[in-house]
Design an enzyme around this catalytic site. Structure first.
Site, short mmCIF file in Angstrom:
data_model
loop_
_atom_site.label_atom_id
_atom_site.label_comp_id
_atom_site.label_asym_id
_atom_site.label_seq_id
_atom_site.Cartn_x
_atom_site.Cartn_y
_atom_site.Cartn_z
N CYS A 82 18.16 47.31 -17.86
CA CYS A 82 17.17 48.29 -18.30
C CYS A 82 17.16 48.40 -19.83
O CYS A 82 16.78 47.46 -20.52
CB CYS A 82 17.40 49.64 -17.62
SG CYS A 82 15.96 50.74 -17.72
N HIS A 169 17.23 48.13 -11.89
CA HIS A 169 18.61 48.59 -11.72
C HIS A 169 19.25 47.94 -10.50
O HIS A 169 19.05 48.40 -9.37
CB HIS A 169 18.65 50.12 -11.58
CG HIS A 169 18.37 50.84 -12.86
ND1 HIS A 169 19.35 51.11 -13.79
CD2 HIS A 169 17.21 51.30 -13.39
CE1 HIS A 169 18.82 51.74 -14.83
NE2 HIS A 169 17.52 51.86 -14.62
N GLU A 171 22.31 48.04 -9.63
CA GLU A 171 23.47 48.80 -9.15
C GLU A 171 23.14 49.85 -8.10
O GLU A 171 24.03 50.33 -7.39
CB GLU A 171 24.18 49.47 -10.34
CG GLU A 171 23.44 50.60 -11.01
CD GLU A 171 22.43 50.16 -12.07
OE1 GLU A 171 22.04 51.00 -12.89
OE2 GLU A 171 22.03 48.98 -12.07
N GLY A 225 44.22 69.27 -2.93
CA GLY A 225 43.08 68.40 -2.66
C GLY A 225 43.49 66.94 -2.77
O GLY A 225 44.60 66.62 -3.20
N ASP A 227 42.52 64.50 -4.80
CA ASP A 227 42.73 63.95 -6.14
C ASP A 227 44.07 64.37 -6.73
O ASP A 227 44.85 63.53 -7.18
CB ASP A 227 41.59 64.39 -7.07
CG ASP A 227 40.22 63.99 -6.54
OD1 ASP A 227 40.16 63.01 -5.78
OD2 ASP A 227 39.23 64.66 -6.88
N SER A 228 44.36 65.66 -6.72
CA SER A 228 45.62 66.11 -7.32
C SER A 228 46.81 65.65 -6.49
O SER A 228 47.88 65.38 -7.03
CB SER A 228 45.64 67.63 -7.50
OG SER A 228 45.69 68.30 -6.27
N SER A 229 46.62 65.51 -5.17
CA SER A 229 47.72 65.05 -4.31
C SER A 229 48.09 63.61 -4.61
O SER A 229 49.27 63.27 -4.74
CB SER A 229 47.32 65.20 -2.83
OG SER A 229 47.11 66.54 -2.50
#
EC number: 6.3.5.2
Length: 510
Positions: A82, A169, A171, A225, A227-229
């Site tokens: 693009c 695009h 993607e 959660g 992510d933090s785990s």
């Protein structure tokens, strides 16, 4: 082993992280770097391929993002997407003009499949266009290799120098052949092998953290959660008891969540875990606050302050672990894109933070985080836990947050999650939750007029959090959820189901 690398140069496109995800799907490691990165730094990393992202600017704009012409002289294949195609054409001597009518949406495109970029792809395809400017004259040495009715240079190529550009695009899902096209670029043109995986990522990250930390102490912002785990387990595998996990129970968690978090990390993982009950403190700070961005900032800042207090009790602490992932970063905006909403992991940090940050998952999408979690031996139930924002129910209660409202949304959410699980949909729907809009409406219950709260139900399907579609939950399941909430949760007389996708909406209501 040194891994192959592709650079995605970010010119402010909303899909830069999505391009990265598509590259990673092919087991190719990539990094997103700003357009201002020097050619010397790019050369130092020895990339095997370079992709220019899209962007909202015009190449003729006074402050539009540019890059040095030298990028085309380092003998590395380049693909411009693009704005990336327009910029490549502009730098190399072509012409770019502004169209009278913007080309936006699904468009039929004709491809020259003798071009290496389109090898193995049928000539007539559908693609996704989103542009106003277009290449009107290609640079010397290039050929036009794709066109649409509204865009005569839908793609261009200099096959000798391995420089390519596409106006569409590849993607996004709306360009069905896009994944194959990107695969052609990575493996046929860049001649990559695909040597990256989540296993190698975890191993390298553990080694990197071990070397970074040395004998210093670290605390982790543990929420329970996904992510933090996963972030906590990676760091724990790297440094063991040097890590102390601080679980701030801010009173904004889902039903029974605090007890579950404490049990899992103390018993299963044998981690040093401190649970801090700070509900009164957070609710005090949030009293009277209704603006969503302000709530996020308050929760983020107070979260860090609690950490600082706990750190002082522990002695000298040098690092703080956060479970920041890619969509967190993109939703908070970059130098070249507008801020959508500040994310709790990146937007709420005070300027005078006393720790250095370790963000082991910052480069990963949610599906990659889950795969890393499984590789690390984290229980399936925890790895596939529902995504949950750091501000918790604080942003699922719209308007002012009170203890009464939290109890209402907490109970409604528990019923919704229970019925989704009973229907066998708990691992088929990416994310689902209840929220409490700041709305009351008239109803009739037991022959009496009521004026009570409305509960909003939200359920979406996505793989990465960048885009999502609303989930088509069977009516009978929604009916059961509605009946239960109205009958079991005091102060609720109406249930609504959110049927908007992302975009235009974000997943959370605030």
């Amino acid at each position: 082993m040194k891994k192959e690398l592709v650079f995605i140069i970010d010119f402010g496109g909303q899909y830069s992280q999505l391009i990265a995800r598509r590259v990673r799907e092919n087991n190719v490691y990539c990094e997103i770097i700003p357009y201002s990165t020097s050619i010397e730094k790019i050369k130092e990393k020895n990339p095997k391929g370079i992709i220019f992202s899209g962007g909202p600017n015009s190449v003729y704009g006074e402050n539009s993002p540019r890059i040095s012409k030298e990028i085309f002289e380092i003998d590395v294949p380049v693909l411009g997407i693009c704005y990336g195609q327009q910029l490549a054409s502009f730098i190399l001597g072509g012409k770019v003009e502004s169209a009278k009518v913007r080309e936006y949406g699904k468009t039929a495109v004709n491809l020259d499949n003798k071009c290496a970029l389109f090898e193995g792809i049928d000539k007539v395809q559908e693609c996704w266009m989103s542009h106003t400017d277009y290449v009107s004259e290609i640079p010397s040495g290039f050929n036009i290799v794709a066109y649409t009715d509204g865009c005569k240079v839908a793609a261009m190529a200099n096959e000798d120098k391995k420089i390519y550009g596409v106006q569409f695009h590849p993607e996004v899902e709306h360009t069905p052949f896009g994944k194959k096209m990107l695969k052609n670029f990575l493996f046929n043109i860049c001649e990559l092998k695909g040597d990256w995986s989540v296993t190698s990522f975890a191993e390298e990250k553990i080694k990197e953290i071990r070397e970074l930390v040395g004998d210093k102490k670290v605390i982790c912002a543990l929420s329970g959660g996904v992510d933090s785990s996963v972030a906590a387990v990676i760091v724990h595998k790297a440094i063991g008891d040097q890590l102390t996990c601080i679980f701030v129970d801010h009173g904004l968690l889902r039903k029974d969540e605090g007890d579950q978090v404490e049990s899992i990390f103390k018993e299963k993982f044998q981690m040093n875990l401190i649970r801090v009950n700070a509900q009164d403190r957070f609710l005090g700070k949030l009293k009277g606050v209704t603006e969503p961005e302000r709530k996020r900032k308050i929760i983020g800042e107070e979260f860090i302050r609690v950490f600082e207090e706990e750190a002082n009790k522990l002695g000298k602490i040098d690092y703080l672990v956060q479970g920041t992932i890619y969509p967190d970063v993109v939703e908070s905006g970059t130098d070249t894109s507008a801020t959508i909403k500040s994310h709790h992991n990146v937007g709420g940090l005070p300027e005078d933070i006393e720790f250095e940050l370790i963000e082991p998952l910052r480069e990963l999408f949610k599906d990659e985080v889950r795969r890393v979690g499984e590789e690390l031996g984290i229980p399936h139930k925890l790895v596939w836990r529902q995504p949950f924002p750091g501000p918790g129910l604080g942003i699922r209660v719209l308007g002012e947050v009170t203890e009464e409202k939290l109890e209402i949304v907490r109970e409604a959410d528990a019923i919704f999650r229970e019925e989704i699980a009973n229907a066998g949909l708990d691992e088929k729907i990416w994310q689902y939750f209840a929220c409490l809009p700041n709305i009351r409406s008239v109803g009739v219950m037991g022959d009496e007029r009521t004026y009570s709260h409305t509960i909003g139900l939200r359920a979406v399907n996505s793989s990465d959090g960048m885009t999502s579609d609303w989930a088509k939950i069977p009516y009978e399941v929604l009916d059961k959820v509605s009946i239960r909430i109205v009958n079991e949760v005091k102060g609720v007389n109406r249930i609504v189901y959110d049927i908007t996708s992302k975009p235009p909406s974000t997943i959370e209501w605030e």
